[in-house]
Write a protein that holds these residues in place. Sequence first.
Motif, PDB file in Angstrom:
ATOM      1  N   GLY A 112      11.739  -5.288   2.452  1.00 31.71           N
ATOM      2  CA  GLY A 112      11.570  -4.260   1.436  1.00 31.71           C
ATOM      3  C   GLY A 112      11.572  -4.802   0.018  1.00 31.71           C
ATOM      4  N   ASP A 113      12.003  -6.059  -0.154  1.00 31.44           N
ATOM      5  CA  ASP A 113      11.899  -6.689  -1.473  1.00 31.44           C
ATOM      6  C   ASP A 113      10.427  -6.872  -1.833  1.00 31.44           C
ATOM      7  OD1 ASP A 113      14.619  -6.806  -1.587  1.00 31.44           O
ATOM      8  OD2 ASP A 113      14.787  -8.964  -1.266  1.00 31.44           O
ATOM      9  N   VAL A 114      10.161  -6.872  -3.138  1.00 31.55           N
ATOM     10  CA  VAL A 114       8.782  -7.017  -3.611  1.00 31.55           C
ATOM     11  C   VAL A 114       8.669  -8.295  -4.429  1.00 31.55           C
ATOM     12  CG1 VAL A 114       6.939  -6.015  -5.013  1.00 31.55           C
ATOM     13  CG2 VAL A 114       8.418  -4.522  -3.648  1.00 31.55           C
ATOM     14  N   ILE A 115       7.715  -9.144  -4.055  1.00 34.18           N
ATOM     15  CA  ILE A 115       7.457 -10.405  -4.765  1.00 34.18           C
ATOM     16  C   ILE A 115       6.294 -10.170  -5.720  1.00 34.18           C
ATOM     17  CG2 ILE A 115       6.824 -12.840  -4.529  1.00 34.18           C
ATOM     18  CD1 ILE A 115       7.953 -12.684  -1.658  1.00 34.18           C
ATOM     19  N   THR A 116       6.526 -10.445  -7.003  1.00 30.77           N
ATOM     20  CA  THR A 116       5.494 -10.165  -8.011  1.00 30.77           C
ATOM     21  C   THR A 116       4.891 -11.416  -8.638  1.00 30.77           C
ATOM     22  OG1 THR A 116       7.178  -9.983  -9.746  1.00 30.77           O
ATOM     23  CG2 THR A 116       6.563  -7.963  -8.597  1.00 30.77           C
ATOM     24  N   MET A 117       5.634 -12.544  -8.592  1.00 33.21           N
ATOM     25  CA  MET A 117       5.122 -13.767  -9.218  1.00 33.21           C
ATOM     26  C   MET A 117       5.497 -14.982  -8.384  1.00 33.21           C
ATOM     27  SD  MET A 117       5.980 -13.111 -13.287  1.00 33.21           S
ATOM     28  CE  MET A 117       4.835 -14.357 -13.876  1.00 33.21           C
ATOM     29  N   VAL A 118       4.617 -15.968  -8.410  1.00 34.19           N
ATOM     30  CA  VAL A 118       4.884 -17.277  -7.841  1.00 34.19           C
ATOM     31  C   VAL A 118       4.574 -18.303  -8.915  1.00 34.19           C
ATOM     32  CG1 VAL A 118       4.295 -18.952  -6.062  1.00 34.19           C
ATOM     33  CG2 VAL A 118       4.331 -16.519  -5.496  1.00 34.19           C
ATOM     34  N   GLN A 119       5.572 -19.114  -9.273  1.00 33.63           N
ATOM     35  CA  GLN A 119       5.386 -20.121 -10.325  1.00 33.63           C
ATOM     36  C   GLN A 119       4.831 -19.509 -11.606  1.00 33.63           C
ATOM     37  OE1 GLN A 119       7.379 -22.368  -8.712  1.00 33.63           O
ATOM     38  NE2 GLN A 119       6.147 -23.905  -9.750  1.00 33.63           N
ATOM     39  N   GLN A 120       5.385 -18.333 -11.996  1.00 34.49           N
ATOM     40  CA  GLN A 120       5.027 -17.649 -13.233  1.00 34.49           C
ATOM     41  C   GLN A 120       3.605 -17.112 -13.241  1.00 34.49           C
ATOM     42  OE1 GLN A 120       6.692 -21.218 -15.489  1.00 34.49           O
ATOM     43  NE2 GLN A 120       7.340 -19.556 -16.835  1.00 34.49           N
ATOM     44  N   ALA A 121       2.992 -17.015 -12.062  1.00 34.37           N
ATOM     45  CA  ALA A 121       1.654 -16.425 -11.926  1.00 34.37           C
ATOM     46  C   ALA A 121       1.761 -15.179 -11.050  1.00 34.37           C
ATOM     47  CB  ALA A 121       0.676 -17.420 -11.309  1.00 34.37           C
ATOM     48  N   ASP A 171       0.845  -1.198   0.000  1.00 37.08           N
ATOM     49  CA  ASP A 171       0.000   0.000   0.000  1.00 37.08           C
ATOM     50  C   ASP A 171       0.877   1.245   0.000  1.00 37.08           C
ATOM     51  OD1 ASP A 171       0.979   0.060   2.575  1.00 37.08           O
ATOM     52  OD2 ASP A 171      -0.881  -0.652   3.488  1.00 37.08           O
ATOM     53  N   GLU A 172       0.221   2.411   0.094  1.00 38.34           N
ATOM     54  CA  GLU A 172       0.959   3.664   0.018  1.00 38.34           C
ATOM     55  C   GLU A 172       1.974   3.799   1.145  1.00 38.34           C
ATOM     56  OE1 GLU A 172       2.334   6.876  -1.796  1.00 38.34           O
ATOM     57  OE2 GLU A 172       0.758   5.554  -2.577  1.00 38.34           O
ATOM     58  N   ALA A 173       1.604   3.355   2.337  1.00 33.61           N
ATOM     59  CA  ALA A 173       2.527   3.443   3.472  1.00 33.61           C
ATOM     60  C   ALA A 173       3.764   2.580   3.238  1.00 33.61           C
ATOM     61  CB  ALA A 173       1.810   3.013   4.749  1.00 33.61           C
ATOM     62  N   ALA A 174       3.558   1.379   2.673  1.00 38.38           N
ATOM     63  CA  ALA A 174       4.690   0.486   2.397  1.00 38.38           C
ATOM     64  C   ALA A 174       5.567   1.048   1.288  1.00 38.38           C
ATOM     65  CB  ALA A 174       4.172  -0.897   2.017  1.00 38.38           C
ATOM     66  N   ARG A 175       4.940   1.680   0.301  1.00 36.54           N
ATOM     67  CA  ARG A 175       5.729   2.269  -0.793  1.00 36.54           C
ATOM     68  C   ARG A 175       6.657   3.374  -0.265  1.00 36.54           C
ATOM     69  NH1 ARG A 175       3.718   0.497  -5.663  1.00 36.54           N
ATOM     70  NH2 ARG A 175       1.585  -0.320  -5.604  1.00 36.54           N
ATOM     71  N   GLN A 176       6.129   4.192   0.631  1.00 37.97           N
ATOM     72  CA  GLN A 176       6.938   5.261   1.191  1.00 37.97           C
ATOM     73  C   GLN A 176       8.031   4.708   2.097  1.00 37.97           C
ATOM     74  OE1 GLN A 176       4.439   8.195   3.045  1.00 37.97           O
ATOM     75  NE2 GLN A 176       3.288   8.642   1.168  1.00 37.97           N
ATOM     76  N   LYS A 177       7.688   3.718   2.904  1.00 38.32           N
ATOM     77  CA  LYS A 177       8.653   3.153   3.857  1.00 38.32           C
ATOM     78  C   LYS A 177       9.819   2.488   3.140  1.00 38.32           C
ATOM     79  CE  LYS A 177       9.098  -0.094   7.700  1.00 38.32           C
ATOM     80  NZ  LYS A 177       8.393  -1.051   8.598  1.00 38.32           N
ATOM     81  N   TYR A 178       9.523   1.758   2.052  1.00 33.74           N
ATOM     82  CA  TYR A 178      10.571   0.986   1.360  1.00 33.74           C
ATOM     83  C   TYR A 178      10.995   1.606   0.027  1.00 33.74           C
ATOM     84  CZ  TYR A 178       9.225  -2.538   4.798  1.00 33.74           C
ATOM     85  OH  TYR A 178       8.964  -3.210   5.979  1.00 33.74           O
ATOM     86  N   ARG A 215       3.891  -3.474  -8.810  1.00 32.27           N
ATOM     87  CA  ARG A 215       2.838  -4.310  -8.249  1.00 32.27           C
ATOM     88  C   ARG A 215       3.457  -5.455  -7.472  1.00 32.27           C
ATOM     89  NH1 ARG A 215      -2.189  -3.277 -10.522  1.00 32.27           N
ATOM     90  NH2 ARG A 215      -2.138  -1.141 -11.332  1.00 32.27           N
ATOM     91  N   GLY A 216       2.644  -6.153  -6.675  1.00 32.74           N
ATOM     92  CA  GLY A 216       3.114  -7.308  -5.932  1.00 32.74           C
ATOM     93  C   GLY A 216       2.867  -7.154  -4.445  1.00 32.74           C
ATOM     94  N   VAL A 217       3.601  -7.931  -3.658  1.00 31.47           N
ATOM     95  CA  VAL A 217       3.505  -7.869  -2.194  1.00 31.47           C
ATOM     96  C   VAL A 217       4.907  -7.605  -1.645  1.00 31.47           C
ATOM     97  CG1 VAL A 217       1.490  -9.366  -2.058  1.00 31.47           C
ATOM     98  CG2 VAL A 217       3.768 -10.367  -1.971  1.00 31.47           C
ATOM     99  N   VAL A 218       4.982  -6.912  -0.519  1.00 27.21           N
ATOM    100  CA  VAL A 218       6.258  -6.488   0.020  1.00 27.21           C
ATOM    101  C   VAL A 218       6.670  -7.393   1.183  1.00 27.21           C
ATOM    102  CG1 VAL A 218       5.219  -4.825   1.626  1.00 27.21           C
ATOM    103  CG2 VAL A 218       7.591  -4.517   0.850  1.00 27.21           C
ATOM    104  N   VAL A 219       7.959  -7.697   1.240  1.00 31.13           N
ATOM    105  CA  VAL A 219       8.507  -8.475   2.346  1.00 31.13           C
ATOM    106  C   VAL A 219       8.680  -7.537   3.536  1.00 31.13           C
ATOM    107  CG1 VAL A 219      10.455  -9.860   3.140  1.00 31.13           C
ATOM    108  CG2 VAL A 219       9.691 -10.033   0.763  1.00 31.13           C
ATOM    109  N   THR A 220       7.993  -7.833   4.638  1.00 35.05           N
ATOM    110  CA  THR A 220       8.019  -6.945   5.802  1.00 35.05           C
ATOM    111  C   THR A 220       8.999  -7.396   6.870  1.00 35.05           C
ATOM    112  OG1 THR A 220       6.126  -8.147   6.722  1.00 35.05           O
ATOM    113  CG2 THR A 220       5.657  -6.165   5.426  1.00 35.05           C
TER     114      THR A 220
END
Length: 515
Positions: free
Chosen positions: A460-469, A425-432, A439-444
């Motif tokens: 702070g790394d961002v995961i965008t795909m799992v098994q090409q999805a 979200d916006e807070a995570a984007r600013q923090k990291y 897009r994706g989910v952030v490692v907290t």
Amino acid sequence: MRLSVRLLSVSSLSCLLLAGTAGMSSAWSADAAVPVAAPVGAGKVHMVPDSFADLADRLLPAVVNVSTSQTVKKGEGDDDEGDDDQSSQMPDFPHGSPFEKFFHDFMNRNISPDSPPRRMQALGSGFIIDPAGYIVTNNHVISHADKITVTLQDNTVLQARQIGHDDRTDLALLKVESKQPLPFVQFGDSEKRRVGDWVLAIGNPFGLSGTVTAGIISSRGRNIDQGPYDNFIQTDAPINRGNSGGPLFDMDGNVIGINTAIYSLSGGSVGIGFAIPSSEARGIIGQLRKNGKVSRGWLGVRIQNVTQDIADGLNLTPARGALVAGIEKNGPAAKAKLQMGDVIQSLNGHPIEGKALPRLSADIPAGTVAHLGVWRHGKVIDVPVTIAALPDVAADKPETKKAPETKSSKEVSLSALGFTVGQLDEAARQKYSVSATQRGVVVTSVKEDGLASDRGLREGDVITMVQQAEVNTPAELKTRIEDAQKAKKKSVLLLVHDNDGARYIPFTLTSADTH
């Protein structure tokens, strides 16, 4: 003495091999009339050369000393290399002695803010490839030089000018003017040389001109992480600082490599040196001579080597090829509809490994249609792609547009894998410091000494795909991993983005707990 022992050992072994086969008219068993398979190592034995003197005498005149000078103002070059340069000039006095303090203070006074610009000098090697005065050396030997001087074997000193250089392969071409034709050497075919072949290195280690050393080719195709086109010849012929840009000869007197780097903790030779193969250098030097610069083919992909863990996650057998971990916008790969997670296994019908792809595609002229053998979802397909010229500058960054807000989701702990993810979200984007378009989910959080930590995952790394999805919420990420577990996969692949770009990280799923 150490060299003599090694030569004697080889000679003794040769005598033993010859003695063991003496008197045998054919390779047949004494007990039965059946052929006996030849043991490994059997065959013709090549003795150590009696001397390299005739070869060295013929080649030495074509090898030159390359000296450069550069004006350095205060504030320029004040980095680690500058510290190393200063420390290398310091005499080796006992720590804490008055002499050490005296020289330390003296050096500091000379580099004070009020001191005048300094003249820095460097020495390297090179070799003449044309009687008209064209000389090959390393780019790092002449980089940023104000003045380049070449000294021939007979101590003739000539001023040189730079024709062109190539940062990516660390090669440069110089030109000197001489009233008389100069002695020169020719490039040989490094592809025909094998591990174990004798080689001769000539250069100017530590400024000691005309130094000749001998050794063998220790390995080929070495990648030492110097750049995307690494393909070095490894040799144990002693080379040191100052040998850079000098030639590596075969026993026919042809240049099969340009000595460029060494592996050393002390700065001196430990028997592990690296040379740019002539098969690569010849084309680069030809372009520099003709155009003053180098043009390369470009696919527009970021790739990873396919490890066994990655292959397990993709159900790919065997583990080989170049995994596509990123695609440049509007690049040749994007236009050819390559996809993230594709595995490029061949180029124009020739099997390839991951780290060889940039080098091989660079050799293809822009505008040429190349055919990629691409493994995608269990099938190999042919993908034609029109090679483009490698851009001189980095591709334009995507426009920053505010991503639509998504409904916040709770953090999900993947305890067995050793990390926790949250909504980007916006807070995570600013923090990291994550861009609005990502897009994706952030490692907290990442568990210390856990599997994720071992694999290089960081907060702070961002995961965008799992098994090409694609995944856009922590819940989606968890579900994808659980699906892989239910399918009894050995590992699962996550596409992770950080400040250095994107890469696939495999995680084993043995007894994995995603709760």
